[in-house]
Enzyme design. Structure first.
Site, mmCIF file in Angstrom:
data_model
loop_
_atom_site.group_PDB
_atom_site.id
_atom_site.type_symbol
_atom_site.label_atom_id
_atom_site.label_comp_id
_atom_site.label_asym_id
_atom_site.label_seq_id
_atom_site.Cartn_x
_atom_site.Cartn_y
_atom_site.Cartn_z
ATOM 1 N N ALA A 62 -35.979 -4.670 -9.984
ATOM 2 C CA ALA A 62 -35.289 -3.704 -9.107
ATOM 3 C C ALA A 62 -35.831 -2.286 -9.249
ATOM 4 O O ALA A 62 -35.215 -1.334 -8.789
ATOM 5 C CB ALA A 62 -33.791 -3.716 -9.409
ATOM 6 N N GLU A 112 -44.594 -1.342 -7.689
ATOM 7 C CA GLU A 112 -45.713 -0.630 -8.334
ATOM 8 C C GLU A 112 -46.306 -1.482 -9.464
ATOM 9 O O GLU A 112 -47.527 -1.541 -9.632
ATOM 10 C CB GLU A 112 -45.220 0.710 -8.880
ATOM 11 C CG GLU A 112 -44.800 1.649 -7.752
ATOM 12 C CD GLU A 112 -44.328 3.010 -8.247
ATOM 13 O OE1 GLU A 112 -43.386 3.039 -9.073
ATOM 14 O OE2 GLU A 112 -44.896 4.022 -7.817
ATOM 15 N N GLU A 132 -37.234 4.774 -2.584
ATOM 16 C CA GLU A 132 -37.232 6.098 -3.199
ATOM 17 C C GLU A 132 -36.661 7.152 -2.263
ATOM 18 O O GLU A 132 -35.947 8.066 -2.696
ATOM 19 C CB GLU A 132 -38.658 6.489 -3.627
ATOM 20 C CG GLU A 132 -39.164 5.790 -4.879
ATOM 21 C CD GLU A 132 -39.708 4.380 -4.648
ATOM 22 O OE1 GLU A 132 -39.568 3.852 -3.524
ATOM 23 O OE2 GLU A 132 -40.270 3.811 -5.595
ATOM 24 N N ARG A 135 -33.068 7.228 -2.420
ATOM 25 C CA ARG A 135 -32.555 7.690 -3.724
ATOM 26 C C ARG A 135 -32.868 9.160 -3.975
ATOM 27 O O ARG A 135 -32.524 9.707 -5.025
ATOM 28 C CB ARG A 135 -33.172 6.863 -4.871
ATOM 29 C CG ARG A 135 -33.062 5.372 -4.691
ATOM 30 C CD ARG A 135 -31.668 4.821 -4.951
ATOM 31 N NE ARG A 135 -31.633 3.404 -4.635
ATOM 32 C CZ ARG A 135 -30.854 2.844 -3.720
ATOM 33 N NH1 ARG A 135 -30.000 3.569 -3.029
ATOM 34 N NH2 ARG A 135 -30.907 1.551 -3.479
ATOM 35 N N GLY A 140 -43.512 7.075 -8.544
ATOM 36 C CA GLY A 140 -44.112 7.700 -9.728
ATOM 37 C C GLY A 140 -44.875 6.724 -10.593
ATOM 38 O O GLY A 140 -45.391 7.078 -11.649
HETATM 39 C C1 1HE Z 1 -29.708 -1.251 -11.676
HETATM 40 C C2 1HE Z 1 -30.821 -1.138 -10.810
HETATM 41 C C3 1HE Z 1 -31.700 -0.055 -11.001
HETATM 42 C C4 1HE Z 1 -29.685 -2.886 -10.257
HETATM 43 N N1 1HE Z 1 -31.431 0.819 -12.000
HETATM 44 N N2 1HE Z 1 -29.492 -0.356 -12.651
HETATM 45 N N3 1HE Z 1 -34.402 0.764 -7.205
HETATM 46 C C5 1HE Z 1 -33.474 0.599 -6.256
HETATM 47 O O1 1HE Z 1 -33.061 1.506 -5.568
HETATM 48 C C6 1HE Z 1 -32.901 -0.793 -6.159
HETATM 49 C C7 1HE Z 1 -31.464 -0.791 -6.618
HETATM 50 N N4 1HE Z 1 -30.933 -2.138 -6.759
HETATM 51 C C8 1HE Z 1 -30.508 -2.881 -5.694
HETATM 52 O O2 1HE Z 1 -30.648 -2.515 -4.540
HETATM 53 C C9 1HE Z 1 -29.827 -4.175 -6.021
HETATM 54 O O3 1HE Z 1 -29.384 -4.118 -7.379
HETATM 55 C C10 1HE Z 1 -30.719 -5.429 -5.857
HETATM 56 C C11 1HE Z 1 -31.008 -5.675 -4.369
HETATM 57 C C12 1HE Z 1 -32.037 -5.306 -6.632
HETATM 58 C C13 1HE Z 1 -29.990 -6.660 -6.457
HETATM 59 O O4 1HE Z 1 -28.708 -6.757 -5.874
HETATM 60 P P1 1HE Z 1 -27.567 -7.624 -6.603
HETATM 61 O O5 1HE Z 1 -26.373 -7.647 -5.687
HETATM 62 O O6 1HE Z 1 -28.138 -8.904 -7.087
HETATM 63 O O7 1HE Z 1 -27.202 -6.806 -7.959
HETATM 64 P P2 1HE Z 1 -26.286 -5.481 -8.156
HETATM 65 O O8 1HE Z 1 -24.841 -5.886 -8.223
HETATM 66 O O9 1HE Z 1 -26.658 -4.416 -7.187
HETATM 67 O O10 1HE Z 1 -26.780 -4.981 -9.587
HETATM 68 C C14 1HE Z 1 -26.462 -5.693 -10.778
HETATM 69 C C15 1HE Z 1 -26.500 -4.708 -11.918
HETATM 70 O O11 1HE Z 1 -27.827 -4.196 -12.063
HETATM 71 C C16 1HE Z 1 -25.630 -3.490 -11.657
HETATM 72 O O12 1HE Z 1 -25.155 -3.026 -12.907
HETATM 73 P P3 1HE Z 1 -23.633 -3.340 -13.398
HETATM 74 O O13 1HE Z 1 -23.550 -2.720 -14.747
HETATM 75 O O14 1HE Z 1 -22.737 -2.733 -12.360
HETATM 76 O O15 1HE Z 1 -23.528 -4.857 -13.434
HETATM 77 C C17 1HE Z 1 -26.599 -2.475 -11.101
HETATM 78 O O16 1HE Z 1 -26.176 -1.129 -11.297
HETATM 79 C C18 1HE Z 1 -27.809 -2.784 -11.940
HETATM 80 N N5 1HE Z 1 -29.041 -2.335 -11.297
HETATM 81 N N6 1HE Z 1 -30.775 -2.172 -9.935
HETATM 82 C C19 1HE Z 1 -30.356 0.652 -12.789
HETATM 83 N N7 1HE Z 1 -32.788 0.109 -10.258
HETATM 84 C C20 1HE Z 1 -41.586 5.439 -11.354
HETATM 85 S S1 1HE Z 1 -40.805 5.783 -9.907
HETATM 86 C C21 1HE Z 1 -40.149 4.323 -9.280
HETATM 87 C C22 1HE Z 1 -39.008 4.675 -8.395
HETATM 88 C C23 1HE Z 1 -38.139 3.497 -8.080
HETATM 89 O O17 1HE Z 1 -38.313 2.418 -8.587
HETATM 90 S S2 1HE Z 1 -36.916 3.810 -6.968
HETATM 91 C C24 1HE Z 1 -36.176 2.276 -6.658
HETATM 92 C C25 1HE Z 1 -35.000 2.028 -7.537
#
Ligand code: 1HE
Length: 261
Positions: A62, A112, A132, A135, A140
């Site tokens: 993710a 990435e 990104e 968000r 990066g």
């Molecule tokens: C996370 C993250 C995360 C999940 N950081 N905790 N990435 C994103 O913007 C993608 C964000 N994630 C999602 O959109 C969804 O989680 C998914 C589509 C990947 C999966 O959905 P799902 O329904 O299976 O899971 P969920 O219920 O959203 O997440 C389960 C748990 O994982 C939940 O935590 P909990 O404590 O409430 O159970 C979420 O908060 C956690 N979680 N994704 C932290 N990314 C070097 S620069 C790179 C820049 C980027 O990568 S930006 C993209 C970031």
């Protein structure tokens, strides 16, 4: 299997299997996870001929761990990004080739990471996004260089500006992945491909991972010159001499017919 915090590591017939293992957080890349990936990649470079990177649970990755990122100052942010660059460079231009086995979310930093491998195999559940923009941050972990070169800057700008999500099929059409397989089959396919890669002469694999991407950054004339140097270096190695003789003496396998995938 060795478990180093957030990564599983297994050496299987010269293939290092590196499994992201934070499924409860969808394998979001925390500081611990990036360090563990770095250690696993170093170890693989020392003892394996090829590496396979995959995710445990329902998703490959993710992306950046957003909970940790929210706490960083700008100066910490630049060092954080440079660390990702160092580790992903070691995957892209290090000691051995890597194959990524993709399923579920392959988003942000997860894309990435996948883009730093030489071969990407997606199953039909895989989906690709660069959220990104939503968000409030920028890529990066190398996407503006690697992902833009794979799919074009125009397509990457579209994904970042509009939040567009691509299916596995579309990802193959725009060059993000080279293989699409049935759900649940990405790791098996990646291992099968890794087995083929492991049988190549190490110097040929080295030339593919070190010379080919650098030649893309050169002018036409310089690229051809660099290619000649690399060709001369590989073809005079004892292993190449033996492999060429094996073909001529009919001891080597003939080429396989195209596979329908
Ligand atoms: C996370 C993250 C995360 C999940 N950081 N905790 N990435 C994103 O913007 C993608 C964000 N994630 C999602 O959109 C969804 O989680 C998914 C589509 C990947 C999966 O959905 P799902 O329904 O299976 O899971 P969920 O219920 O959203 O997440 C389960 C748990 O994982 C939940 O935590 P909990 O404590 O409430 O159970 C979420 O908060 C956690 N979680 N994704 C932290 N990314 C070097 S620069 C790179 C820049 C980027 O990568 S930006 C993209 C970031």
């Amino acid at each position: 299997m060795t478990k180093r915090g957030t990564v599983d590591y297994t050496l299987e017939n010269d293939i290092a299997l590196i499994g992201l293992n934070r499924p409860d957080k969808r394998n979001a890349i925390s500081d611990d996870l990036i360090d563990d990936i770095g250690a696993a990649v170093d170890r693989a470079g020392r003892e394996a001929k090829v590496g396979v990177i995959y995710g445990r649970g329902d998703h490959f990755c993710a992306g950046l761990d957003l909970a940790e990122h929210a706490e960083r100052t700008p100066f910490e942010g630049v060092h954080h990004s440079r660390k990702w660059h160092r580790i992903f460079n070691e995957i892209e231009r290090g000691a051995i080739p890597f194959v990524a086995a993709l399923h579920g979310a392959v988003v942000g930093g997860g894309l990435e990471l996948a883009a730093s491998t030489q071969i990407r195999v997606a199953d039909e559940t895989a989906f690709f996004a660069l959220p990104e923009g939503q968000r409030g941050i920028f890529v990066g972990g190398g996407a503006s260089v690697r992902v833009a070169r794979l799919m074009s800057a125009a397509r990457m700008a579209d994904m970042m500006l509009t939040g567009r999500t691509l299916s596995a099929e579309k990802a193959e059409a725009v060059n993000l992945v080279q293989y699409v397989v049935a759900p649940g089959q990405a790791l098996a396919e990646a291992k099968m491909l890794a087995g083929k890669i492991a049988k190549n002469a190490p110097m040929s694999n080295f030339a593919v991972i070190q010379a080919l991407p650098r030649i893309q950054d050169l002018s036409h004339d310089d690229g051809l010159f660099f290619e000649s140097l690399m060709a001369a270096m590989t073809q005079t190695s004892p292993e190449a001499v033996e492999r060429l003789r094996a073909f001529l003496e009919k001891r080597a396998d003939r080429l396989a017919k195209p596979r329908d995938i």
